[in-house]
Design a protein around this motif. Structure first.
Motif, PDB file in Angstrom:
ATOM      1  N   GLN A   7     -19.696   8.219 -18.873  1.00  0.00           N
ATOM      2  CA  GLN A   7     -18.442   9.002 -18.410  1.00  0.00           C
ATOM      3  C   GLN A   7     -17.582   7.352 -17.769  1.00  0.00           C
ATOM      4  O   GLN A   7     -16.324   8.010 -17.520  1.00  0.00           O
ATOM      5  CB  GLN A   7     -19.251   9.357 -17.545  1.00  0.00           C
ATOM      6  CG  GLN A   7     -19.831  11.215 -17.602  1.00  0.00           C
ATOM      7  CD  GLN A   7     -18.918  11.537 -18.327  1.00  0.00           C
ATOM      8  OE1 GLN A   7     -17.381  11.244 -18.654  1.00  0.00           O
ATOM      9  NE2 GLN A   7     -19.356  11.988 -19.697  1.00  0.00           N
TER      10      GLN A   7
ATOM     11  N   GLU B 119      -9.680   4.846 -20.667  1.00  0.00           N
ATOM     12  CA  GLU B 119      -8.407   5.703 -20.347  1.00  0.00           C
ATOM     13  C   GLU B 119      -7.228   5.158 -19.667  1.00  0.00           C
ATOM     14  O   GLU B 119      -6.784   4.832 -19.936  1.00  0.00           O
ATOM     15  CB  GLU B 119      -9.098   7.337 -20.539  1.00  0.00           C
ATOM     16  CG  GLU B 119      -9.706   7.598 -21.009  1.00  0.00           C
ATOM     17  CD  GLU B 119      -8.942   8.114 -22.005  1.00  0.00           C
ATOM     18  OE1 GLU B 119      -7.537   8.474 -22.893  1.00  0.00           O
ATOM     19  OE2 GLU B 119      -9.919   7.377 -24.028  1.00  0.00           O
TER      20      GLU B 119
ATOM     21  N   ASN C 101      -2.959  12.945 -17.687  1.00  0.00           N
ATOM     22  CA  ASN C 101      -4.380  14.049 -17.753  1.00  0.00           C
ATOM     23  C   ASN C 101      -6.098  14.132 -18.423  1.00  0.00           C
ATOM     24  O   ASN C 101      -6.632  14.351 -18.014  1.00  0.00           O
ATOM     25  CB  ASN C 101      -3.317  15.236 -18.885  1.00  0.00           C
ATOM     26  CG  ASN C 101      -2.566  15.616 -17.755  1.00  0.00           C
ATOM     27  OD1 ASN C 101      -2.418  16.064 -16.277  1.00  0.00           O
ATOM     28  ND2 ASN C 101      -1.497  16.606 -18.197  1.00  0.00           N
ATOM     29  N   GLU C 102      -5.525  12.931 -19.212  1.00  0.00           N
ATOM     30  CA  GLU C 102      -6.903  12.536 -19.419  1.00  0.00           C
ATOM     31  C   GLU C 102      -7.382  11.812 -18.294  1.00  0.00           C
ATOM     32  O   GLU C 102      -8.955  12.276 -18.221  1.00  0.00           O
ATOM     33  CB  GLU C 102      -6.414  11.661 -20.697  1.00  0.00           C
ATOM     34  CG  GLU C 102      -5.436  11.557 -22.044  1.00  0.00           C
ATOM     35  CD  GLU C 102      -6.596  13.319 -22.685  1.00  0.00           C
ATOM     36  OE1 GLU C 102      -7.665  12.293 -22.859  1.00  0.00           O
ATOM     37  OE2 GLU C 102      -5.887  14.044 -23.179  1.00  0.00           O
TER      38      GLU C 102
ATOM     39  N   ASP D 198      -7.222  12.457 -15.199  1.00  0.00           N
ATOM     40  CA  ASP D 198      -7.511  13.135 -14.203  1.00  0.00           C
ATOM     41  C   ASP D 198      -8.911  14.183 -14.786  1.00  0.00           C
ATOM     42  O   ASP D 198      -9.851  14.403 -14.147  1.00  0.00           O
ATOM     43  CB  ASP D 198      -5.932  14.656 -14.075  1.00  0.00           C
ATOM     44  CG  ASP D 198      -5.453  13.429 -13.299  1.00  0.00           C
ATOM     45  OD1 ASP D 198      -5.919  12.835 -12.910  1.00  0.00           O
ATOM     46  OD2 ASP D 198      -4.855  14.134 -12.976  1.00  0.00           O
ATOM     47  N   GLU D 199      -8.865  14.585 -16.310  1.00  0.00           N
ATOM     48  CA  GLU D 199     -10.103  15.374 -16.783  1.00  0.00           C
ATOM     49  C   GLU D 199     -11.059  14.402 -16.402  1.00  0.00           C
ATOM     50  O   GLU D 199     -12.597  15.262 -16.358  1.00  0.00           O
ATOM     51  CB  GLU D 199      -9.934  15.745 -18.125  1.00  0.00           C
ATOM     52  CG  GLU D 199      -9.119  17.162 -18.485  1.00  0.00           C
ATOM     53  CD  GLU D 199      -8.595  17.238 -19.200  1.00  0.00           C
ATOM     54  OE1 GLU D 199      -9.140  17.053 -21.192  1.00  0.00           O
ATOM     55  OE2 GLU D 199      -7.460  17.628 -20.132  1.00  0.00           O
TER      56      GLU D 199
ATOM     57  N   LYS E 233     -12.117  12.591 -14.322  1.00  0.00           N
ATOM     58  CA  LYS E 233     -13.009  12.350 -12.920  1.00  0.00           C
ATOM     59  C   LYS E 233     -13.458  14.180 -12.700  1.00  0.00           C
ATOM     60  O   LYS E 233     -14.412  13.871 -11.847  1.00  0.00           O
ATOM     61  CB  LYS E 233     -11.120  11.668 -12.405  1.00  0.00           C
ATOM     62  CG  LYS E 233     -11.964  11.551 -10.738  1.00  0.00           C
ATOM     63  CD  LYS E 233     -10.881  11.857 -10.399  1.00  0.00           C
ATOM     64  CE  LYS E 233     -11.161  12.252  -8.625  1.00  0.00           C
ATOM     65  NZ  LYS E 233      -9.940  13.134  -7.690  1.00  0.00           N
ATOM     66  N   THR E 234     -12.794  14.251 -13.235  1.00  0.00           N
ATOM     67  CA  THR E 234     -13.115  15.899 -13.144  1.00  0.00           C
ATOM     68  C   THR E 234     -14.967  16.138 -13.622  1.00  0.00           C
ATOM     69  O   THR E 234     -14.829  16.865 -13.089  1.00  0.00           O
ATOM     70  CB  THR E 234     -12.418  16.971 -13.805  1.00  0.00           C
ATOM     71  OG1 THR E 234     -10.541  16.442 -13.574  1.00  0.00           O
ATOM     72  CG2 THR E 234     -12.997  18.167 -13.124  1.00  0.00           C
ATOM     73  N   VAL E 235     -14.809  15.755 -14.450  1.00  0.00           N
ATOM     74  CA  VAL E 235     -16.113  15.353 -15.565  1.00  0.00           C
ATOM     75  C   VAL E 235     -17.319  15.190 -14.485  1.00  0.00           C
ATOM     76  O   VAL E 235     -17.770  15.142 -13.990  1.00  0.00           O
ATOM     77  CB  VAL E 235     -16.149  15.311 -16.498  1.00  0.00           C
ATOM     78  CG1 VAL E 235     -17.408  15.039 -17.568  1.00  0.00           C
ATOM     79  CG2 VAL E 235     -15.175  15.775 -17.332  1.00  0.00           C
TER      80      VAL E 235
ATOM     81  N   LYS F  84     -18.011  16.707 -11.976  1.00  0.00           N
ATOM     82  CA  LYS F  84     -18.817  18.158 -11.513  1.00  0.00           C
ATOM     83  C   LYS F  84     -20.237  17.953 -11.849  1.00  0.00           C
ATOM     84  O   LYS F  84     -21.382  17.932 -11.239  1.00  0.00           O
ATOM     85  CB  LYS F  84     -18.439  19.172 -13.257  1.00  0.00           C
ATOM     86  CG  LYS F  84     -17.318  19.497 -12.236  1.00  0.00           C
ATOM     87  CD  LYS F  84     -16.651  20.825 -13.651  1.00  0.00           C
ATOM     88  CE  LYS F  84     -15.235  21.212 -13.117  1.00  0.00           C
ATOM     89  NZ  LYS F  84     -14.952  22.149 -14.623  1.00  0.00           N
TER      90      LYS F  84
ATOM     91  N   GLU G  50      -8.276   7.040 -11.226  1.00  0.00           N
ATOM     92  CA  GLU G  50      -7.733   7.849 -11.143  1.00  0.00           C
ATOM     93  C   GLU G  50      -6.197   7.485 -10.053  1.00  0.00           C
ATOM     94  O   GLU G  50      -4.795   7.123 -11.012  1.00  0.00           O
ATOM     95  CB  GLU G  50      -8.717   9.177 -10.424  1.00  0.00           C
ATOM     96  CG  GLU G  50      -7.786  10.317 -10.714  1.00  0.00           C
ATOM     97  CD  GLU G  50      -7.099  10.697  -9.061  1.00  0.00           C
ATOM     98  OE1 GLU G  50      -7.909  11.149  -8.481  1.00  0.00           O
ATOM     99  OE2 GLU G  50      -6.089  12.762  -9.040  1.00  0.00           O
TER     100      GLU G  50
ATOM    101  N   ASP H 125       3.773  18.273 -15.929  1.00  0.00           N
ATOM    102  CA  ASP H 125       2.321  18.443 -15.338  1.00  0.00           C
ATOM    103  C   ASP H 125       1.386  19.965 -15.233  1.00  0.00           C
ATOM    104  O   ASP H 125       0.609  20.290 -15.478  1.00  0.00           O
ATOM    105  CB  ASP H 125       1.912  17.706 -14.024  1.00  0.00           C
ATOM    106  CG  ASP H 125       1.688  15.486 -14.571  1.00  0.00           C
ATOM    107  OD1 ASP H 125       1.901  15.994 -15.785  1.00  0.00           O
ATOM    108  OD2 ASP H 125       1.422  15.102 -13.807  1.00  0.00           O
TER     109      ASP H 125
END
Lengths: 262, 231
Positions: free
Chosen positions: B126, B133, B161-162, B164-165, B167-169, B172, B199, B229
């Motif tokens: 990850q 990115e 956004n990539e 941010d995504e 980071k979200t993964v 979680k 981020e 955004d």
């Protein structure tokens, strides 16, 4: 085609409107199809390289060019609704309404007092009270009162260059003009006197419409609300000063103000 | 006169690009340090940050000198102002690389990595993705500055956004792992901090791209991009 911001094309309170102005010195065309409006009680700077027509243009506004025999002018200049090249226009009355300050100060070899009221005297005003009041008011407005109030009857020729230039501005103000034309008013002054005149220009703005020709780009940026760039007798760009000096739309303007040309 | 200004602007560009390349280098080092638990690499980042700070000050001084002596206008003015701003963003990216290095040192020196259970944790993958990115964004924003490429600068703004995504993964996954194996919490906390740093690096890259757009087009797009955004 000159690039003029739409907001400027539709200045609602324009005091001077130039429509399709073409000016020739004999066969030589000095101004080509100039159309622009000058907003009331704002400062507009005309910039451009030597010979671009900026001084020629402001000299049209009080018909100073009338004295040049070979000149021919087409198009119209409307000041407060009146075409100033109309045969009915009284040039002397026009020059009262449209005052001028020159590159080299030109006080008369008279006292400071008499210099200020010269315009009133030739208009036949002799009431001492009115004259005294005009002298004080005009010298105060031109930010020179404190420096000369104790020697109003001394010769104006004893003043410094910067003081003489402010005296000339006081003389222009004394006849209560609507427009003041300034042709390189600081080019012969030291930085401190220049700063004083610039400060004065900002103070007068709001009460008078000032149109200034300057070679000093920083000066145009500092004192004006609007800037017009002329090149070879054509209006290239005309916009808010802050816009012209940060994001000009025309490459010619960009090259000139960044010093890459001219 | 103009030749002098052009010369000064050229010098300024060289300086800021040097700063950019030093910062990019540290971001690469940070990736290696984290993915290989490389203590020495982390120390290298921390040591070289002083150079980055010095460069940042030297860029700022050059900008101030040019403003004071040459009064640049139009595109020259926008260039100097942009350099002044991206200088700050680059230095912050440098600081965030140091922060990642600090986390790596804590993880290695306090032996927190031993808490990691390889079966349940997929972080290296990850993080490899998130680093890739982020590095791409930093490279693209610097390229858009050098090449004066507005399209590329726009691309960077959208790329955020990539990251941010990614980071979200990671967030979680960490939530899940914490529920299953709470004893890993110290390890997880460090890794979360790293993802936050990445981020923020991406955010600085976006700022740089926005300033490049200002330099090229003369319009301040900062908040327009925020709106874009949100939509």
């Amino acid at each position: 085609m000159p690039q003029t911001n739409p907001a400027i094309r539709q200045i609602s309170d324009a005091i001077v409107e130039v429509n399709n102005l073409n000016l020739f010195y004999g066969d030589k065309q000095a101004l080509s199809n100039i159309s622009m409006s000058f907003p009331r009680n704002k400062v507009t700077a005309l910039i451009g390289p030597s010979g671009c027509g900026k001084s020629t243009l402001i000299r049209c506004f009080n018909r100073m060019n009338d004295l040049i025999e070979t000149i021919s002018i087409k198009g119209e200049i409307i000041i407060d609704g009146q075409n100033i090249y109309d045969t009915k226009m009284d040039a002397i009355e026009l020059r009262r309404r449209v005052g001028m300050v020159f590159q080299k100060w030109n006080p008369f070899p008279k006292s400071i007092y008499e210099n200020v009221i010269y315009g009133l005297r030739i208009a036949g005003v002799n009431n001492k009270k009115i004259l005294d009041e005009t002298v004080e008011k005009s010298l105060k407005r031109a930010a020179i009162w404190d420096e000369v109030k104790d020697r109003l009857h001394d010769s104006a020729m004893g003043l410094s260059g910067g003081q003489m230039q402010r005296l000339c501005i006081a003389r222009a103000i004394a006849v209560e003009p609507e427009v003041i034309l300034m042709d390189e008013p600081c080019s012969a002054l030291d930085p401190r006197s220049t700063a004083k005149i610039e400060e004065l220009i900002r103070e007068l703005q709001g009460d008078y419409t000032i149109i200034i020709v300057t070679h000093n780009m920083q000066q145009a940026a500092r004192v004006s609300d609007f800037t017009a760039y002329l090149y070879l007798g054509e209006l290239i760009e005309y916009d808010l000063t802050k816009k012209v000096f940060t994001t000009p739309t025309q490459k010619e303007t960009e090259d000139y103000i960044t010093g890459r040309f001219g | 006169m103009i030749k002098n200004l052009e010369l000064e602007l050229e010098k300024l560009k060289t300086k800021i690009l040097r700063l950019g390349s030093e910062v990019e280098k540290n971001l690469f080092r940070a990736e290696k340090a984290l993915l290989h638990w490389d203590e020495n690499m982390a120390k290298e980042i921390i040591d070289s940050d002083e150079d980055i700070d010095r460069l940042e000050i030297s860029v700022e001084e050059k900008c101030l000198q040019i403003l004071a002596q040459h009064h640049p206008v139009a595109s020259d003015l926008r260039f100097v102002v942009t350099v002044l701003k991206i200088n700050n963003d680059l230095e912050r990216i440098g600081d965030l690389a140091v922060k990642i290095a600090d986390r790596v040192l804590i993880l290695v020196q306090k032996k927190l990595i031993e808490l990691k259970k390889p079966d349940s944790v997929q972080f290296p993958e990850q993080f490899a993705h998130m680093f890739a990115e982020t590095k791409k964004m930093v490279k693209m924003c610097l390229d858009s500055f050098v090449e004066e490429d507005a399209d590329l600068a726009y691309k960077v703004c959208l790329w955020d956004n990539e990251v941010d995504e990614a980071k979200t993964v990671i967030r979680k996954q960490t939530e899940k792992i914490l529920l299953e194996t709470p004893e890993q919490h110290k390890y997880i906390a460090m890794l979360l901090s790293v993802s936050r740093s990445l981020e923020r690096i991406a955010d600085h890259a976006t700022h740089i791209a926005e300033n490049v757009l200002y330099m090229l087009q003369g319009e301040i797009v900062r908040h327009e991009m925020d709106d874009l955004d949100e939509n």
